[in-house]
Design a protein around this motif. Structure first.
Motif, PDB file in Angstrom:
ATOM      1  N   PHE A  16       0.818  -1.179   0.152  1.00 36.80           N
ATOM      2  CA  PHE A  16      -0.047   0.003   0.057  1.00 36.80           C
ATOM      3  C   PHE A  16       1.048   1.295  -0.260  1.00 36.80           C
ATOM      4  N   THR A  17       0.642   2.144  -0.919  1.00 41.47           N
ATOM      5  CA  THR A  17       1.309   3.613  -1.017  1.00 41.47           C
ATOM      6  C   THR A  17       0.392   4.394  -0.798  1.00 41.47           C
TER       7      THR A  17
ATOM      8  N   GLY B  91      -1.988   4.303  -3.469  1.00 37.97           N
ATOM      9  CA  GLY B  91      -3.114   3.243  -3.645  1.00 37.97           C
ATOM     10  C   GLY B  91      -2.509   1.702  -3.721  1.00 37.97           C
ATOM     11  N   ALA B  92      -2.832   0.693  -3.743  1.00 38.69           N
ATOM     12  CA  ALA B  92      -2.708  -0.555  -3.558  1.00 38.69           C
ATOM     13  C   ALA B  92      -1.656  -1.057  -4.885  1.00 38.69           C
TER      14      ALA B  92
ATOM     15  N   ALA C  12      -5.718  -4.835   3.620  1.00 43.17           N
ATOM     16  CA  ALA C  12      -5.677  -3.279   4.195  1.00 43.17           C
ATOM     17  C   ALA C  12      -5.857  -3.299   5.700  1.00 43.17           C
TER      18      ALA C  12
ATOM     19  N   ARG D 110      -4.852  -0.038   7.538  1.00 44.14           N
ATOM     20  CA  ARG D 110      -5.534   1.040   6.548  1.00 44.14           C
ATOM     21  C   ARG D 110      -7.084   0.517   6.511  1.00 44.14           C
TER      22      ARG D 110
ATOM     23  N   ILE E 204     -10.956   1.097  -0.588  1.00 42.73           N
ATOM     24  CA  ILE E 204     -10.139   0.435  -1.600  1.00 42.73           C
ATOM     25  C   ILE E 204     -10.287   1.335  -2.983  1.00 42.73           C
TER      26      ILE E 204
ATOM     27  N   MET F  93      -6.057   0.406  -8.730  1.00 44.06           N
ATOM     28  CA  MET F  93      -4.976  -0.685  -8.298  1.00 44.06           C
ATOM     29  C   MET F  93      -3.842  -0.976  -9.429  1.00 44.06           C
TER      30      MET F  93
END
Length: 328
Positions: free
Chosen positions: A236-237, A240-241, A297, A302, A307, A312
């Motif tokens: 995860f950044t 996003g993922a 998450a 998170r 999401i 993604m």
């Protein structure tokens, strides 16, 4: 000889009555059920095993207990539900409505927790002269490699869990032929909107062991056999993922001239990425979590952040094998 004796003992035990009950031979053995919900309660078609040709009974009730009581009142006999192999629902709006029905079935105590469950447009008409409960059960048990995921108890676990969504088969019967023409993800919002999953999606959900992919490359194309595809990790950044996907790929054929390994690896990655982005669109439009991103998450701390399925990204790690020496 021992097997014959064991089979005879089991047969005799089946004929014996339970505590205060009647023997199975004096009851109506239900093999399958098609059930439709509505504002006026439940209506179901029960398929009864009878000699060489099964018969069907239509029963109604405000809940399952009243429905089964209605069937017994009509026939004057008790129902035996322990042999029920498949249950088809229609008119189910969402996960909450399906779970409520499944919990009624489990609480009844007479129905196997492994009974196969599916959805359709009209459960009251799908069981008929040309389509039997045996046909439905056979289709559901061969549709996916992990048939346990279609079972009554396992579906309740999926609906109650925080992991990835499962898939419910959507059945149709046209011209006397039964088919699984789509699926409904257990987490999607509308259970009356089936869709057709591709092989890549089924592999990631462990519903298909392999897939063949034709990849355009150079002046021709290559056929690739993909196996062991799985989610290896999620990072995860702030944006996003990023999902890491691993797979084993084997080159089967190459047409249209010589192709280097580097070019084919890039073409394969591009083809897989396109399909994965299409799966992102499906998860976004149906609000379903096919990869269990919500649970991942939460493990990453998170859980309060939604999401972004459409955003993604994927990192692909494929091992490309060339056993026949087709690549340069």
């Amino acid at each position: 000889m021992r097997l014959r004796r064991l089979a005879a003992v089991i047969f005799l035990l089946l004929l014996l009555p339970g505590c205060g009950g009647r023997s199975i031979s004096h009851r109506l053995v239900v093999s399958s059920m098609g059930m439709a919900g509505g504002n006026d309660g439940l209506t179901a078609v029960l398929e009864i095993i009878r000699g060489e040709e099964n018969v069907r009974i239509t029963a109604k009730g405000r809940d399952l207990n009243a429905l089964f009581t209605d069937a017994e009142r009509q026939t004057g006999k008790q129902l035996y539900l322990g042999a029920m192999q498949s249950i088809i629902f229609s008119g189910v709006a969402d996960a909450d409505e399906l779970r409520a029905l499944l919990m009624q079935l489990l609480r009844d105590g007479r129905i196997s927790p492994n009974a196969q469950v599916a959805l359709c447009e009209n459960a009251l008409s799908i069981l008929g002269e040309t389509v039997t409960g045996d046909d439905i059960t056979a289709l559901l048990t061969r549709q996916y490699t992990a048939t346990r995921q279609n079972g009554l108890k396992e579906l309740v676990n999926l609906l109650d869990g925080e992991g990835r969504d499962g898939l419910l088969a959507w059945l149709t019967a046209e011209d006397g032929t039964l088919r699984a023409t789509g699926v409904v993800a257990t987490g999607q919002q509308d259970y009356r909107d089936p869709w057709q999953p591709d092989k890549l999606c089924l592999m990631l959900l462990r519903r298909a062991p392999e897939m063949r992919l034709t990849v355009p490359v150079a002046a021709g194309e290559a056929t690739i056999l993909l196996r062991r595809m799985a989610v290896a990790g999620v990072h995860f950044t702030a944006k996003g993922a990023v999902v890491t996907i691993t797979a084993e790929a084997t080159v089967r054929t190459v047409n249209g001239g010589p192709v280097s390994r580097q070019i084919l690896e890039q073409a394969l990655e591009d083809a897989l990425r396109r399909q994965l982005l299409q799966m992102n669109d499906r998860m976004r439009s149906t609000e379903s979590d096919l990869l269990g991103m919500g649970a991942r998450a939460a493990l990453a701390g998170r859980e309060d952040e939604p999401i972004d399925f459409a955003g993604m990204e994927y990192r692909l790690r494929t091992v490309l094998r060339d056993p026949c020496g087709l690549l340069e």
